[in-house]
Design a protein around this motif. Structure first.
Motif, short mmCIF file in Angstrom:
data_model
loop_
_atom_site.label_atom_id
_atom_site.label_comp_id
_atom_site.label_asym_id
_atom_site.label_seq_id
_atom_site.Cartn_x
_atom_site.Cartn_y
_atom_site.Cartn_z
N SER A 291 0.83 -1.20 0.00
CA SER A 291 0.00 0.00 0.00
C SER A 291 0.87 1.25 0.00
O SER A 291 0.59 2.21 -0.74
CB SER A 291 -0.92 0.00 1.23
N THR A 292 1.93 1.24 0.81
CA THR A 292 2.80 2.42 0.91
C THR A 292 3.53 2.68 -0.40
O THR A 292 3.62 3.82 -0.87
CB THR A 292 3.81 2.23 2.06
N ALA A 293 4.04 1.62 -1.03
CA ALA A 293 4.78 1.79 -2.28
C ALA A 293 3.87 2.29 -3.39
O ALA A 293 4.26 3.14 -4.20
CB ALA A 293 5.43 0.47 -2.69
N ALA A 294 2.64 1.77 -3.45
CA ALA A 294 1.70 2.24 -4.47
C ALA A 294 1.35 3.70 -4.24
O ALA A 294 1.29 4.50 -5.19
CB ALA A 294 0.44 1.38 -4.44
N ALA A 295 1.12 4.08 -2.98
CA ALA A 295 0.80 5.47 -2.66
C ALA A 295 1.96 6.40 -3.00
O ALA A 295 1.75 7.50 -3.52
CB ALA A 295 0.42 5.60 -1.19
N VAL A 296 3.17 5.97 -2.71
CA VAL A 296 4.35 6.78 -3.03
C VAL A 296 4.42 7.04 -4.53
O VAL A 296 4.77 8.14 -4.98
CB VAL A 296 5.64 6.10 -2.53
N GLN A 297 4.09 6.03 -5.34
CA GLN A 297 4.18 6.20 -6.79
C GLN A 297 3.20 7.24 -7.31
O GLN A 297 3.54 8.04 -8.18
CB GLN A 297 3.98 4.85 -7.48
N ILE A 298 1.98 7.27 -6.77
CA ILE A 298 1.05 8.28 -7.25
C ILE A 298 1.40 9.65 -6.67
O ILE A 298 1.25 10.67 -7.36
CB ILE A 298 -0.43 7.91 -6.93
N LEU A 299 1.89 9.71 -5.46
CA LEU A 299 2.31 11.00 -4.90
C LEU A 299 3.45 11.59 -5.72
O LEU A 299 3.52 12.80 -5.94
CB LEU A 299 2.72 10.83 -3.44
N ALA A 300 4.34 10.73 -6.20
CA ALA A 300 5.43 11.19 -7.07
C ALA A 300 4.87 11.70 -8.39
O ALA A 300 5.33 12.71 -8.93
CB ALA A 300 6.43 10.06 -7.32
N ALA A 301 3.85 11.03 -8.93
CA ALA A 301 3.26 11.43 -10.20
C ALA A 301 2.51 12.75 -10.07
O ALA A 301 2.47 13.54 -11.02
CB ALA A 301 2.33 10.34 -10.72
N LEU A 302 1.91 13.00 -8.91
CA LEU A 302 1.17 14.25 -8.70
C LEU A 302 2.11 15.44 -8.53
O LEU A 302 1.74 16.58 -8.82
CB LEU A 302 0.26 14.12 -7.48
#
Length: 436
Positions: A123-134
């Motif tokens: 969950s944390t890794a997936a969230a980090v990826q979208i936060l990076a994209a935003l």
């Protein structure tokens, strides 16, 4: 089992295993401490609310996949130039604990995380990826990366939860998160000086193996043997080349070949994994999953999610030709599966379309973008359709031709100016001679 369901099943298994350990004797550990199972004090997960928050994607029970499907949905939207709703982003941000970690789902974001809050690396890794994209939430992204660093095992990898044995899927997913945030993956060493890539390579099956040559195992079995796993292989391939879930394909090259070279490198084992996947897809155009326990029909079932993941991984590594048949199969057969499984499934198909330069708005008669957007809050804005790779290449070629033409024109003008200047000088010299 497809990726969407596998995540939920693994989460459920983790909760069950932890509960057994706690009841048996193991005391609950403080949040963030190394433990062989998630730390939740033996409690069962809270029941989902009767009505889900307005900012969430999907309508099914989010207990085991809330943050996961939210992150994938928004990643897919950004890949097709759609900006998620503020409410969707705010819901995700509200799930993050002060430590930087994300749980699969916590129903009351106003309640601070404590030792009973079950967080996980996926969950944390997936969230980090979208936060990076935003790109607009660097503090939240960096906090997530910091927690992932703290959860790294001695072998350099990650398990599903902090302290759990490393597995290929979680390790590859975290590699993608670190790469998204600009972190130097190869230099992210464990307390024993081992890198994430070293851990990932430990799950690779040698090319001379009797079964599963080149594949990745999820984890060694009880006897220490590595058994081939298509899902882990797709993840390992992507992690081996240091890519995140949303990526672009490269120009296809020669077919992948399994080779045991020394020294072993992450890229080499990734390409060996590509050889395994290409061979598996060549049989039917898709990957298979075993039948559900107790099912009357024992025949293998198509695995839509992992087939989409394999398409992304192969195309990213330069094996788009070997993924083309699977992509065609997905376009013809995945609509009902995506509709049943919701936002994360739509996202996986959009990832595959994005990587292969396929239009997700005309995907086998389905507009994946419209369908995904309909599973949650209306997007903040929808931009123009991004150019496909082929269209981008044409634009670049036209720009190059235009620059070449302009350069030629400028050269012609320059030559003309020099000639005119020479004529003017000659006339001036002649005029002076006549006066003298």
């Amino acid at each position: 089992m497809n990726t969407v369901r596998r995540r939920a099943a693994r989460n459920a298994a983790a909760f069950a295993a932890a509960a057994v350990l706690c009841v048996a004797a193991a005391p609950s550990t403080a949040f963030g401490a190394a433990s062989s199972a998630p730390s939740h004090g033996g409690r069962a997960p809270a029941a989902p609310p009767a009505e889900l928050p307005a900012g969430m994607y999907g309508t099914t029970d989010p207990t085991y996949d809330g943050v996961w499907r939210q992150s994938l949905a928004m990643l897919a939207q950004r890949a097709v130039n759609v900006m998620p709703a503020d409410s969707a982003v705010n819901w995700l941000l509200g799930q993050q604990c002060d430590s930087g970690a994300f749980p699969a789902y916590r129903p009351d974001p106003a309640k601070p995380c404590d030792a009973t809050t079950v967080v996980d690396t996926n969950s944390t890794a997936a969230a980090v990826q979208i936060l990076a994209a935003l790109t607009t939430y660097p503090d939240a992204m960096n906090n997530g990366i910091s927690w992932l660093a703290s959860a790294q095992n001695k072998d350099g990898g990650w398990g599903y939860s902090a302290g759990a044995p490393s597995d290929a899927n979680s390790t590859a997913l975290v590699i993608g998160a670190l790469a998204s945030g600009g972190a130097p993956v190869g230099k992210r060493l464990s307390t024993e000086g081992r890198s994430p890539y070293q851990a990932l390579m430990s799950f690779a099956i040698p090319c001379d193996a009797k079964e599963g040559a080149g594949a990745f195992a999820y984890q060694p079995d009880k006897s220490g043997e590595l058994l081939p796993n298509a899902d882990a292989t797709a993840a390992g391939l992507l992690g081996g080349v240091g890519k995140r879930m949303v990526t672009t394909g490269v120009e296809p090259g020669a077919a992948p070949v399994c080779q045991d070279l020394h020294p072993v490198t992450p890229e080499r084992v990734a390409r060996n994994g590509a050889a395994y996947l290409a061979k598996a897809l060549a049989k039917t155009g898709h990957l298979d999953q075993p039948p559900m326990p107790g099912a009357a029909d024992s025949a293998p079932l198509p695995d839509y999610g992992n087939t989409a993941d394999a398409v992304v991984a192969l195309t990213t590594a330069g094996y788009g030709k070997q993924a083309a048949g699977a992509m065609t199969w997905l376009e013809k057969n995945s609509a009902a599966w995506a509709k049943e499984n919701g936002p994360a499934a739509y996202a996986q198909l959009i990832f595959a379309a994005h990587t292969t330069s396929t239009d997700p708005r005309e995907f086998g008669g389905t507009d994946l973008v419209k369908a995904l957007n309909a599973t949650g809050p209306a997007p903040k804005w929808i931009g123009p359709k991004p150019l496909t790779t082929a269209e981008q290449q044409k634009v670049l070629a036209d720009q190059k031709a235009e620059r070449s033409s302009m350069s030629g024109n400028l050269w012609t003008i320059a030559v003309g100016l020099v000639a005119a200047l020479a004529i003017w000088v000659l006339l001036v010299v002649r005029a002076r001679r006549r006066r003298s």
